[in-house]
Scaffold this active site. Structure first.
Site, PDB file in Angstrom:
ATOM      1  N   GLU A 169      30.842  32.282 -12.586  1.00  0.00           N
ATOM      2  CA  GLU A 169      31.900  31.292 -12.320  1.00  0.00           C
ATOM      3  C   GLU A 169      33.177  31.991 -11.859  1.00  0.00           C
ATOM      4  O   GLU A 169      33.838  31.554 -10.917  1.00  0.00           O
ATOM      5  CB  GLU A 169      32.163  30.471 -13.584  1.00  0.00           C
ATOM      6  CG  GLU A 169      33.353  29.532 -13.495  1.00  0.00           C
ATOM      7  CD  GLU A 169      34.242  29.612 -14.713  1.00  0.00           C
ATOM      8  OE1 GLU A 169      35.448  29.881 -14.550  1.00  0.00           O
ATOM      9  OE2 GLU A 169      33.737  29.414 -15.832  1.00  0.00           O
ATOM     10  N   GLU A 201      35.935  41.188 -12.913  1.00  0.00           N
ATOM     11  CA  GLU A 201      35.838  39.937 -13.663  1.00  0.00           C
ATOM     12  C   GLU A 201      34.869  40.019 -14.832  1.00  0.00           C
ATOM     13  O   GLU A 201      35.064  39.344 -15.844  1.00  0.00           O
ATOM     14  CB  GLU A 201      35.425  38.795 -12.725  1.00  0.00           C
ATOM     15  CG  GLU A 201      36.427  38.508 -11.631  1.00  0.00           C
ATOM     16  CD  GLU A 201      37.769  38.045 -12.170  1.00  0.00           C
ATOM     17  OE1 GLU A 201      37.802  37.237 -13.116  1.00  0.00           O
ATOM     18  OE2 GLU A 201      38.799  38.519 -11.654  1.00  0.00           O
TER      19      GLU A 201
END
Length: 990
Positions: free
Chosen positions: A92, A165
């Site tokens: 995501e 991330e």
């Protein structure tokens, strides 16, 4: 963003009366832009038309046509997590780091200030991931839709983005290859913060045990480092394709517009069958020979009594969410069993003092594949665990035998009627949040939208058989086995987790060759280089400042005296009256301030001299949409030192019930039984537990408030009312005996109550034109009833002792830190307020996001400027590098002065600010800026023009004046701190 349904209940869908849009009617079998119309349905109770379509690729689209300009769009995918590495969550994040069409770093964050969207996000739920946004601008809708579709279907998925991330090995000092190699990563640190939260730890371990086939979608920090870059890419290829997609649109934009855009993207995608992406079901424990029992260990909360930190719950399967009517019935049962003071389980579990509050999973959870009703307690002693289980079972048996009082059922149905009538500006978002969980698990979305038919059937069943609900309860709760989950506190939990993380790191380091270490250093350098490289953002679509109107229409308000001042907002309200009252608490001695939140909570918790709170709550639910009491402190728009401490009352009722609503206000204000020490002790325990959980979820907000409290009397009071000071105060009260509460607390509450009833009130009423005369009479009668009371105190001006600004660390057993820095600004009407507000936005998007999140590994960080409070703040959230963050913020003013700001930077900041300023609001909120904050239309219009006219020179000037040479500078942090902290400069509080 990790989204947990059971910890964050979906917004109750509420309705604003609109007509359905005049879009062309589609019929079943029609084909439009590659989509076949499967079904259509008019939902008259919500004034909408729903259409379900399917693309030739297998993608499904749900369109809700409604005459509402706040349009919503979302694309989502079924993403059952294959393990606990957090691959859906990391994906995501990573999809939003650049795509084929928009090859810039992090286009999602770039679009945050190139748009006027009033909502933009991406969220990972338990078994699906979705990317929603909302905007009132048609061009904005087109821009964001294209960015979202390209990001999800055609992401670049660069390895460096995965490292940033997700997780990576990197030198602690990225510029020194001899510095220790450690674990870093945005999601890695986010989940370390999550697992420090005792409530989250309980919920996620419970979920893992009751759904063994459904792994932790957010990721376990001890398992996240097992995810490979190849695994991330494979998960995207398997799951992010049209055959596995569900898209949603809502509002007055034509469905054809959405379908054309979707078809253009879907036609260029490879279609693959998603493996193992079926509906996941929980353990089949209901038919087992014995009840299922699981015991785990979890973190302790140092702010709570160490002898009362056990948590437990009992869960029952209650059918499938696919059965819409059955699901409605079990939701009613769940609410009647646990919600409010009159519910049997609240009385037996919480009022009895067995625990401080319900367990984090208490309630009905209908996601992902089953209705599971859970009830349990936290704040339990070890010796009471067995008793809690017995009490739950006995209470359910008694309720099945005796049933529910009809008045409670009627009150609950009345609440649903009010919810449907209440005018909500974000109805489309609420609708989406209500539909998606079931839709991703084969629940018919059109059936899920129906309301009247379900309610009619329920009323008929209850009329035909008054024991209908009892039979449903017996079927699911008495005739089946249950799942028992227990979490015992371990004082060494955080230490053990850290040791396991150290072992993982040690094991990885032991396998590294010198060549590997060199590669790690080079990768870190490459990542930092990528983060620093200037980008050409011309490929990204954008709105312009010219798209922002220089003026907003004036909301029609009336002001009367009867002889009491009333602000009127006369508008269509679907037969509801909204009531507000504010009275000044000026003159209340400051030593009473910490008790004010307890006072307002007591009014809806303790009951009165003649009625229990359960009885009162039933009356409130049957006649109103809720009564609320609160205290707040606000600054003057003209002068920051000028402040007002206020006591507020708010309520809503059907027009026919307004008089009854005022009677209930009177009952609570005049007759609350503050001597009910047993309930008072229960309330203190629950409030302490709730605020303690909030520290781990929103620690940066507490840190910012604490920092500001050192340099502002207003923020000092705010901290006392709802910040760290209030948490510490409640912790002290929770440790007191009942006799100490009688001696030290109850007299304070009684004196505050007497004082509050002496104060002059001003009112605001929002209602239909036809109700003004009647409501005017009712407000006058209500106000007159308070005139004969005398204040127990000598009236004096609002004042509170201040402390010297400092750096304060609240040492808490978290794995990461939360930080806040406060710098004084200017009043709302000061000309420098607008450039300071623009500067905060520019610093966040152009500097601090990169430095604190991308480089530092924190989940979030930035700057903010509150125009009404007049404070410039820096913050970081779930931050593993507190020292680096504080240094970055300290140097941010100089950086701003030296920065060669472009006109694009300025434009983007203004667009970002006006997302919130111009976000749609509900009718009940119209006029509240004037009523609550004293901001006139002329002042707000002037501020609007000032914001639109801010120039680069203005930004540089205020950066130098207020940030480089601040008149005050205060720092607060929550968490473990950092090893090299100078104890001489920091005040450390345990």
């Amino acid at each position: 963003m990790l989204r947990l349904k059971s910890l964050k209940k979906p917004v109750q869908a509420v309705v604003r009366r609109f007509a359905t849009t005049s879009a062309p009617t589609l019929s079943v079998g029609d084909n439009i832009h590659g989509f076949n119309v499967l079904r259509t349905k008019e939902i008259p109770e919500f004034d909408l038309q729903a259409t379900l379509l399917e693309h030739s690729t297998g993608a499904q689209h749900l369109h809700i046509a409604r005459d509402d300009s706040n349009n919503v769009f979302s694309i989502g995918f079924k993403t059952n997590p294959p393990d606990r590495t957090g691959v859906p969550h990391i994906l995501e994040h990573t999809t939003l780091c650049g795509s084929e069409k928009y090859q810039v770093r992090d286009p999602f964050f770039k679009m945050l200030n190139r748009s006027l969207a009033n909502f933009m996000n991406a969220m990972t739920a338990q078994d699906y991931t979705f990317y929603p946004f909302a905007t009132t601008n048609a061009t904005d809708m087109k821009n964001l839709r294209d960015v979202y579709l390209d990001a999800t279907l055609k992401p670049l998925l660069r390895e460096l983005d995965f490292s940033q991330e997700g997780w990576r090995l990197e030198n602690e000092d990225s510029k020194d290859k001899t510095s220790p190699i450690i674990l870093k990563g945005v999601v890695f640190n986010e989940m370390k913060g999550q697992m420090s939260n005792a409530a989250y730890a309980f919920y996620i371990r419970y979920l893992e045990k009751i759904y063994p086939s459904l792994n932790n979608s957010g990721g376990d920090p001890l398992v996240i480092p097992e995810l490979t870059y190849e695994g991330l890419k494979k998960f995207h290829a398997d799951h992010y394709n049209p055959s596995n997609a569900k898209t949603f649109s809502y509002g007055d934009i034509s469905v054809a517009d959405h379908l054309e855009a979707l078809n253009a993207k879907f036609e260029n995608c490879e279609i693959s069958k998603t493996p193992g992406n079926t509906e996941r079901l929980p353990l089949e424990f209901s038919s087992a020979a014995e009840n299922t029992r699981i015991v785990e260990e979890g973190p302790i909360d140092t702010l709570l009594d160490t002898s009362k930190q056990h948590k437990m719950s009992m869960s029952w399967l209650m059918g499938s969410p696919k059965d819409i009517y059955e699901s409605f019935c079990v939701k009613i049962i769940s609410s009647l069993l646990i919600d409010g003071h009159s519910s049997p389980l609240h009385q037996k579990l919480i009022d009895s003092g067995l625990g401080s509050s319900y367990s984090p999973n208490t309630g009905l959870d209908s996601a992902p594949g089953a209705n599971i009703f859970s009830v349990g307690l936290q704040g339990v002693t070890e010796s009471d665990l067995t008793k809690v289980e017995t009490v739950i079972l006995d209470t359910i048996k008694t309720t099945v035998a005796e049933g529910f009082d009809k008045g409670r059922i009627d009150g609950l149905l009345h609440q649903t009627e009010l919810a449907r009538k209440d005018q909500n500006a974000k109805f489309g978002m609420a609708l989406m949040n209500g539909v998606l969980p079931g839709w991703f698990n084969q629940v018919d979305p059109l059936e899920a939208l129906e309301w009247n038919s379900v309610l009619d059937r329920f009323n008929k069943d209850m009329e035909a058989d008054p024991e209908f609900l009892q039979k449903v309860m017996k079927k699911y709760l008495l005739d089946n086995k249950y799942f028992h989950f227990q979490m015992n506190p371990n004082p060494d939990y955080e230490k053990n987790v850290q040791e396991k993380e150290d072992e993982i790191l040690t094991d990885k380091l032991a396998k590294l060759t010198e060549s590997d270490k060199e590669e790690i250093f080079e990768t870190g350098a490459n990542l930092e280089k990528m983060q620093e490289e200037p980008e050409n953002l011309d490929c990204l679509p954008t709105l312009h400042v010219s798209d922002i109107p220089r003026s907003k229409p004036r909301v029609a308000l009336e002001h009367t005296k009867n002889p009491y001042p009333i602000q009127w907002r006369l508008a269509p309200t679907n037969g509801l009256t909204y009531f507000h009252s504010i009275s000044s608490l000026e003159g209340l001695p400051h030593e009473y301030y910490p008790f004010l939140p307890l006072f307002t909570s007591s009014l809806t918790f303790l009951g009165t001299k003649d009625k229990t709170m359960g009885q009162l709550e039933d009356e409130i639910k049957l006649n109103t949409g809720g009564l609320d009491f609160s205290v707040s402190c606000s600054s003057s728009p003209l002068s920051l030192p000028s402040s007002q401490l206020n006591f507020a009352m708010d309520g809503v009722a059907l027009d026919k019930n307004v008089e009854t609503m005022f009677g209930l206000f009177q009952e609570l204000l005049r007759n609350t039984d503050f001597t009910n020490v047993e309930k008072l002790k229960t309330m203190i325990a629950a409030s302490t537990a709730n605020l303690s959980n909030a520290l781990a979820q929103s620690g940066h907000s507490f840190a910012m408030l604490r920092a500001a409290s050192d340099i502002s009397p207003v923020k000092k009071i705010d901290d006392i009312l709802g910040g760290v000071a209030q948490v510490r105060f409640l912790s002290e009260l929770a440790a007191k005996s009942e006799q100490q509460l009688v001696d030290e607390v109850i007299p304070k509450l009684q004196e505050i109550a007497k004082f509050a009833l002496t104060r002059e009130q001003r009112f605001a009423v929002t209602c239909g034109q036809d109700m003004q005369t009647k409501n005017d009479e009712l407000v006058r009668k209500f106000a007159e009833s308070f005139e004969t009371n005398e204040s127990p105190f000598n009236i004096s001006s609002l004042s509170i002792p201040m402390t010297t600004p400092t750096s304060t660390l609240f040492k808490l057993p978290f794995q990461v830190n939360y930080a806040g820095i406060a710098i004084p600004g200017v009043p709302y009407t000061h000309a420098d307020g607008a450039p300071l507000q623009v500067l905060a936005n520019m610093l966040t998007h152009k500097h601090l996001h990169r430095e604190i999140r991308e480089k530092g590994g924190a989940y979030g960080g930035g700057a903010s400027y509150n125009p009404t409070d007049g404070f410039f703040s820096y913050y970081s959230y779930r931050d593993p590098n507190l020292e680096r963050t504080l240094q970055t913020c300290q140097e941010a003013g100089e950086w701003s002065v030296k920065k060669d700001w472009s006109s694009s930077d300025l434009q983007e900041a203004k667009l970002s600010l006006f997302q919130r300023i111009d976000a749609p609001i509900s009718v009940k909120s119209e006029g509240m800026a004037l009523y609550a904050n004293g901001l006139t239309y002329e002042q707000r219009e002037k501020r609007r023009r000032q914001l639109l006219d801010v120039a680069v020179d203005d930004v540089k000037r205020v950066a130098k004046q207020y940030l480089v040479n601040p008149s005050g500078y205060s720092v607060a942090a929550l968490g473990p701190g950092y090893e090299t902290m100078d104890k001489k400069k920091w005040t450390v509080l345990e």
